[in-house]
Write an enzyme that holds these catalytic residues in place. Structure first.
Site, PDB file in Angstrom:
ATOM      1  N   GLN A  66      30.005  -3.269 -34.392  1.00 35.29           N
ATOM      2  CA  GLN A  66      30.676  -2.564 -33.294  1.00 35.29           C
ATOM      3  C   GLN A  66      29.791  -2.085 -32.146  1.00 35.29           C
ATOM      4  O   GLN A  66      30.154  -2.247 -30.972  1.00 35.29           O
ATOM      5  CB  GLN A  66      31.440  -1.347 -33.855  1.00 35.29           C
ATOM      6  CG  GLN A  66      32.274  -0.660 -32.808  1.00 35.29           C
ATOM      7  CD  GLN A  66      33.012   0.591 -33.269  1.00 35.29           C
ATOM      8  OE1 GLN A  66      33.447   1.372 -32.451  1.00 35.29           O
ATOM      9  NE2 GLN A  66      33.162   0.799 -34.565  1.00 35.29           N
ATOM     10  N   ASN A 145      21.602  -5.743 -32.168  1.00 36.33           N
ATOM     11  CA  ASN A 145      21.665  -4.525 -32.992  1.00 36.33           C
ATOM     12  C   ASN A 145      21.505  -4.882 -34.460  1.00 36.33           C
ATOM     13  O   ASN A 145      22.243  -4.422 -35.315  1.00 36.33           O
ATOM     14  CB  ASN A 145      22.964  -3.738 -32.740  1.00 36.33           C
ATOM     15  CG  ASN A 145      24.204  -4.440 -33.235  1.00 36.33           C
ATOM     16  OD1 ASN A 145      24.421  -5.602 -32.917  1.00 36.33           O
ATOM     17  ND2 ASN A 145      25.036  -3.750 -33.987  1.00 36.33           N
ATOM     18  N   ARG A 153      11.533 -10.774 -37.665  1.00 33.21           N
ATOM     19  CA  ARG A 153      11.482 -11.755 -38.770  1.00 33.21           C
ATOM     20  C   ARG A 153      12.019 -13.116 -38.341  1.00 33.21           C
ATOM     21  O   ARG A 153      11.689 -14.140 -38.912  1.00 33.21           O
ATOM     22  CB  ARG A 153      12.269 -11.226 -39.986  1.00 33.21           C
ATOM     23  CG  ARG A 153      11.555 -10.085 -40.712  1.00 33.21           C
ATOM     24  CD  ARG A 153      12.158  -9.819 -42.091  1.00 33.21           C
ATOM     25  NE  ARG A 153      13.477  -9.240 -42.030  1.00 33.21           N
ATOM     26  CZ  ARG A 153      13.736  -7.955 -41.853  1.00 33.21           C
ATOM     27  NH1 ARG A 153      12.740  -7.084 -41.722  1.00 33.21           N
ATOM     28  NH2 ARG A 153      14.982  -7.517 -41.816  1.00 33.21           N
ATOM     29  N   LYS A 185      19.058   1.368 -42.178  1.00 32.73           N
ATOM     30  CA  LYS A 185      20.276   0.740 -41.655  1.00 32.73           C
ATOM     31  C   LYS A 185      21.281   1.864 -41.413  1.00 32.73           C
ATOM     32  O   LYS A 185      21.352   2.813 -42.191  1.00 32.73           O
ATOM     33  CB  LYS A 185      20.847  -0.237 -42.674  1.00 32.73           C
ATOM     34  CG  LYS A 185      19.993  -1.470 -42.841  1.00 32.73           C
ATOM     35  CD  LYS A 185      20.705  -2.528 -43.633  1.00 32.73           C
ATOM     36  CE  LYS A 185      19.863  -3.800 -43.652  1.00 32.73           C
ATOM     37  NZ  LYS A 185      20.525  -4.920 -44.292  1.00 32.73           N
ATOM     38  N   VAL A 186      22.051   1.729 -40.368  1.00 35.52           N
ATOM     39  CA  VAL A 186      22.939   2.838 -40.012  1.00 35.52           C
ATOM     40  C   VAL A 186      24.311   2.334 -39.583  1.00 35.52           C
ATOM     41  O   VAL A 186      24.422   1.371 -38.819  1.00 35.52           O
ATOM     42  CB  VAL A 186      22.291   3.673 -38.877  1.00 35.52           C
ATOM     43  CG1 VAL A 186      23.279   4.651 -38.267  1.00 35.52           C
ATOM     44  CG2 VAL A 186      21.083   4.447 -39.415  1.00 35.52           C
ATOM     45  N   GLU A 188      28.379   3.845 -38.285  1.00 32.79           N
ATOM     46  CA  GLU A 188      29.012   4.911 -37.503  1.00 32.79           C
ATOM     47  C   GLU A 188      28.868   6.329 -38.096  1.00 32.79           C
ATOM     48  O   GLU A 188      28.316   7.227 -37.473  1.00 32.79           O
ATOM     49  CB  GLU A 188      30.499   4.559 -37.352  1.00 32.79           C
ATOM     50  CG  GLU A 188      31.368   5.642 -36.741  1.00 32.79           C
ATOM     51  CD  GLU A 188      31.061   5.912 -35.282  1.00 32.79           C
ATOM     52  OE1 GLU A 188      30.939   4.959 -34.517  1.00 32.79           O
ATOM     53  OE2 GLU A 188      30.941   7.105 -34.910  1.00 32.79           O
ATOM     54  N   ASP A 217      28.944   4.308 -32.753  1.00 31.79           N
ATOM     55  CA  ASP A 217      28.914   2.882 -32.423  1.00 31.79           C
ATOM     56  C   ASP A 217      29.247   2.646 -30.957  1.00 31.79           C
ATOM     57  O   ASP A 217      28.402   2.229 -30.169  1.00 31.79           O
ATOM     58  CB  ASP A 217      29.927   2.131 -33.292  1.00 31.79           C
ATOM     59  CG  ASP A 217      29.374   1.828 -34.674  1.00 31.79           C
ATOM     60  OD1 ASP A 217      28.144   1.830 -34.827  1.00 31.79           O
ATOM     61  OD2 ASP A 217      30.161   1.589 -35.588  1.00 31.79           O
ATOM     62  N   GLY A 296      34.197  25.206 -24.328  1.00 31.46           N
ATOM     63  CA  GLY A 296      33.714  25.886 -23.129  1.00 31.46           C
ATOM     64  C   GLY A 296      34.090  27.351 -23.124  1.00 31.46           C
ATOM     65  O   GLY A 296      34.351  27.944 -24.175  1.00 31.46           O
ATOM     66  N   GLY A 297      34.132  27.927 -21.950  1.00 30.95           N
ATOM     67  CA  GLY A 297      34.376  29.372 -21.837  1.00 30.95           C
ATOM     68  C   GLY A 297      35.852  29.755 -21.844  1.00 30.95           C
ATOM     69  O   GLY A 297      36.175  30.944 -21.788  1.00 30.95           O
ATOM     70  N   GLN A 298      36.763  28.788 -21.882  1.00 26.63           N
ATOM     71  CA  GLN A 298      38.197  29.107 -21.838  1.00 26.63           C
ATOM     72  C   GLN A 298      38.781  28.864 -23.228  1.00 26.63           C
ATOM     73  O   GLN A 298      38.816  27.726 -23.685  1.00 26.63           O
ATOM     74  CB  GLN A 298      38.911  28.205 -20.813  1.00 26.63           C
ATOM     75  CG  GLN A 298      38.286  28.167 -19.441  1.00 26.63           C
ATOM     76  CD  GLN A 298      38.468  29.472 -18.670  1.00 26.63           C
ATOM     77  OE1 GLN A 298      39.261  30.341 -19.044  1.00 26.63           O
ATOM     78  NE2 GLN A 298      37.722  29.619 -17.586  1.00 26.63           N
TER      79      GLN A 298
HETATM   80  N1  CAO Z   1      20.955 -17.120 -38.126  1.00 30.19           N
HETATM   81  C1  CAO Z   1      20.235 -16.816 -39.216  1.00 30.19           C
HETATM   82  N2  CAO Z   1      20.116 -15.574 -39.698  1.00 30.19           N
HETATM   83  C2  CAO Z   1      20.812 -14.597 -39.072  1.00 30.19           C
HETATM   84  C3  CAO Z   1      21.578 -14.845 -37.928  1.00 30.19           C
HETATM   85  C4  CAO Z   1      21.646 -16.189 -37.458  1.00 30.19           C
HETATM   86  N3  CAO Z   1      22.351 -16.519 -36.386  1.00 30.19           N
HETATM   87  N4  CAO Z   1      22.133 -13.694 -37.530  1.00 30.19           N
HETATM   88  C5  CAO Z   1      21.717 -12.749 -38.391  1.00 30.19           C
HETATM   89  N5  CAO Z   1      20.921 -13.289 -39.317  1.00 30.19           N
HETATM   90  C6  CAO Z   1      20.239 -12.612 -40.409  1.00 30.19           C
HETATM   91  C7  CAO Z   1      19.175 -11.643 -39.942  1.00 30.19           C
HETATM   92  O1  CAO Z   1      18.024 -12.308 -39.527  1.00 30.19           O
HETATM   93  C8  CAO Z   1      18.987 -10.797 -41.184  1.00 30.19           C
HETATM   94  O2  CAO Z   1      18.124 -11.459 -42.071  1.00 30.19           O
HETATM   95  P1  CAO Z   1      16.786 -10.796 -42.707  1.00 30.19           P
HETATM   96  O3  CAO Z   1      17.156  -9.424 -43.148  1.00 30.19           O
HETATM   97  O4  CAO Z   1      16.494 -11.741 -43.821  1.00 30.19           O
HETATM   98  O5  CAO Z   1      15.742 -10.779 -41.688  1.00 30.19           O
HETATM   99  C9  CAO Z   1      20.368 -10.824 -41.826  1.00 30.19           C
HETATM  100  O6  CAO Z   1      21.119 -11.795 -41.115  1.00 30.19           O
HETATM  101  C10 CAO Z   1      21.135  -9.533 -41.834  1.00 30.19           C
HETATM  102  O7  CAO Z   1      21.022  -8.811 -40.627  1.00 30.19           O
HETATM  103  P2  CAO Z   1      21.227  -7.238 -40.659  1.00 30.19           P
HETATM  104  O8  CAO Z   1      20.262  -6.636 -41.640  1.00 30.19           O
HETATM  105  O9  CAO Z   1      21.189  -6.718 -39.285  1.00 30.19           O
HETATM  106  O10 CAO Z   1      22.738  -7.121 -41.217  1.00 30.19           O
HETATM  107  P3  CAO Z   1      23.341  -6.179 -42.354  1.00 30.19           P
HETATM  108  O11 CAO Z   1      24.746  -6.620 -42.485  1.00 30.19           O
HETATM  109  O12 CAO Z   1      22.527  -6.167 -43.592  1.00 30.19           O
HETATM  110  O13 CAO Z   1      23.262  -4.708 -41.710  1.00 30.19           O
HETATM  111  C11 CAO Z   1      23.740  -3.050 -40.026  1.00 30.19           C
HETATM  112  C12 CAO Z   1      24.206  -4.320 -40.762  1.00 30.19           C
HETATM  113  C13 CAO Z   1      24.743  -2.771 -38.942  1.00 30.19           C
HETATM  114  C14 CAO Z   1      23.699  -1.884 -41.022  1.00 30.19           C
HETATM  115  C15 CAO Z   1      22.338  -3.291 -39.435  1.00 30.19           C
HETATM  116  O14 CAO Z   1      22.375  -4.446 -38.638  1.00 30.19           O
HETATM  117  C16 CAO Z   1      21.831  -2.125 -38.606  1.00 30.19           C
HETATM  118  O15 CAO Z   1      21.419  -1.092 -39.134  1.00 30.19           O
HETATM  119  N6  CAO Z   1      21.841  -2.293 -37.282  1.00 30.19           N
HETATM  120  C17 CAO Z   1      21.329  -1.309 -36.335  1.00 30.19           C
HETATM  121  C18 CAO Z   1      22.245  -0.142 -36.209  1.00 30.19           C
HETATM  122  C19 CAO Z   1      23.629  -0.533 -35.776  1.00 30.19           C
HETATM  123  O16 CAO Z   1      23.854  -1.178 -34.784  1.00 30.19           O
HETATM  124  N7  CAO Z   1      24.608  -0.039 -36.515  1.00 30.19           N
HETATM  125  C20 CAO Z   1      25.974  -0.135 -36.066  1.00 30.19           C
HETATM  126  C21 CAO Z   1      26.746  -1.052 -36.862  1.00 30.19           C
HETATM  127  S1  CAO Z   1      28.433  -0.913 -36.412  1.00 30.19           S
HETATM  128  O17 CAO Z   1      29.010   0.252 -37.413  1.00 30.19           O
END
Ligand code: CAO
Length: 475
Positions: A66, A145, A153, A185-186, A188, A217, A296-298
């Protein structure tokens, strides 16, 4: 010979200096005419016909879920060409989350990815890297994101990107900025909790509460969009890109600014506008949850309206703004409160807010929320009906402004979405449906990246743009 050469040289120098003077005075004249020498003459095209605000900006969109998609969707509405890179076969994980129509992209995905193009690329495949490098060279901004470290990586470090395209802006959403939690990792609600929102939301006697507004988000996506536009503006001067980081904790805290204000005010004594002050409940070391107190103040509170017994949204937010105190007293049938020393000043009313709101509620319960709205607004009393999502979806004025839009989609049919909430008079947003997974792969390879038919065949045959076959996966 030598003398003639000298006088020829002198003549040339004189002519050159005359030219410089001419150019300088031309520039001054242009500056006078335009108010700013760097700007072109004001367009004479009809409003909305001079392209869009971000026409010509190309975005390499590596976002998912998101926060990032909110940002790139806004940029697309302002006219940027947003190329969304998705993992072959899977795509943005939200395509398949909270599915309501079997076989169609979810509303979660469609409502966050309008006006974009989709290309599928395995970013870890050598041929995928080749395509990505070409995209980096032709785009102005990369937005991502991923979890911390994921972009590195993939080999897409800042150094690599900056070397390939020194003009590129690299914009990221992360959960936390540098510090003890930077690798986390984070989602919303994690951001709402870590950014100070949850501890200050809810009722004093209850647990912390998260809010329905996606301030972690979508709020951070908005912050990032502003950072990107500013970086593009600065690039006009410097010629180079830069890194832009919007951390979700920071974004939420920015939206909770008034609560950090209150934290510091605690040193000077109790927060008199919080109803716990009027109720004689002592304050602790940090800002408490304020229930429905106004920030606020109201003073304000949420009050029941006619029908509340069966309708969970038959409520109104009522603000007892000081300048209209007399009008409030007249409406609720308490005219003596206008002169009674116990009620006449805002300060005198503070310890009695609970009693005052109970009395106002006796009046609001005799009217629907829309009747209260009409009666109060006639005498300038600020009130807000609690609108349900059903009421918002059906509200004609929101349809008229394009804030709520009906969109057609090839696999799901018609659905409602929220359009661009920012309206501009010369950059009009149209909402176009979200792309199917990989829908624009071919046109991007051919028209944007100018790969030859031979190269396209080679890249495609390598498997870099398609999902691995089942047997390959199992192996
Ligand atoms: N081709 C190949 N690999 C891909 C790819 C593609 N087109 N797109 C993504 N990937 C891979 C990434 O390289 C990653 O691999 P590695 O961990 O092996 O390097 C893997 O997919 C997973 O990516 P991710 O860790 O970002 O995804 P997740 O689902 O595990 O985590 C989230 C999701 C949102 C928790 C994490 O991306 C995050 O913390 N993002 C930053 C904060 C953020 O935006 N949060 C809001 C999310 S909305 O609520």
């Amino acid at each position: 010979m030598a003398t003639r050469k000298k006088s020829k040289g002198k003549g040339r120098a004189k002519a050159a200096s005359r030219k410089v003077v001419k150019l300088k005075s031309k520039a001054i004249a242009a500056k006078k005419a335009n108010g700013n020498g760097h700007l072109p003459r004001p367009s004479s095209k009809a409003w909305g016909q001079a392209g869009k605000a971000l026409t010509g900006v190309r975005i390499l969109d590596f976002t998912h879920v998101q926060s990032g998609p909110t940002c790139t969707q806004l940029l697309a509405w302002f006219g940027a060409d947003v190329i969304k890179v998705e993992r072959p076969g899977v795509g943005d994980i939200t395509r398949g989350q909270l599915v309501d129509v079997k076989g169609a992209d979810s509303l979660y995905f469609t409502m966050l990815n309008h006006n974009k193009r989709s290309i599928t690329i395995d970013s870890k495949h050598p041929q995928g890297k080749r395509v990505l490098n070409e995209l980096i060279k032709t785009c102005d901004v990369l937005v991502e994101n991923f979890a911390p470290g994921a972009l590195d990586r993939m080999g897409l470090t800042w150094e690599h990107i900056h070397k390939l395209n020194p003009r590129m802006v690299v914009a990221s959403v992360k959960g936390f900025g540098p510090g003890p939690y930077e690798d986390c990792k984070v989602y919303e609600n994690v951001a709402q909790c870590a950014g100070g929102s949850a501890s200050t939301t809810g009722f004093r006697e209850g647990a912390p509460l998260v809010t329905g507004a996606q301030i972690g988000d979508s709020g951070t996506g908005l912050h990032l969009a502003l950072g990107i536009v500013c970086a593009l503006f600065q690039r006009n001067r410097t010629g180079r890109g830069q890194k832009v980081l919007a951390a979700m904790q920071d974004g939420v805290l920015n939206l909770c600014r008034v609560k950090l204000r209150d934290q510091q005010r605690l040193k000077a004594g109790p927060l008199t506008e919080y109803s716990q002050y009027g109720e004689g409940v002592p304050f602790g070391a940090s800002v408490p949850r304020a229930g429905n107190d106004s920030g606020g103040g109201q003073p304000g509170w949420i009050l029941k309206c006619k029908g509340w017994e069966n309708d969970p949204d038959a409520y109104i937010y009522f603000i007892t703004q000081a300048p209209v105190w007399g009008e409030i007293c007249d409406l609720i049938g308490e005219p003596t409160w206008k002169t009674d020393p116990d009620y006449v000043t805002p300060r005198a009313r503070l310890p009695k807010l609970k009693k005052i709101f109970e009395r106002i509620e006796q009046w609001t319960m005799t009217k629907t929320k829309f009747e209260v709205m009409e009666i109060c607004n006639k005498v300038d009393i600020p009130v807000g009906p609690i609108l349900s999502m059903k009421e918002i979806a059906e509200e004609p004025s929101l349809r008229k402004t394009g804030t709520v839009v009906e969109v057609d989609h090839p696999t799901r049919g018609k659905y409602l979405t929220v359009g661009n909430p920012i309206k501009m008079s010369d950059s009009i947003s149209e909402v176009k449906r979200s792309p199917l997974l990989g829908e624009h792969t071919d046109e991007i390879l051919k028209d944007v990246l100018k790969f030859s038919a031979k190269d396209i065949a080679e890249i495609k045959n390598s498997g870099a743009l398609s999902a691995p076959k089942k047997e390959e996966k199992a192996a």
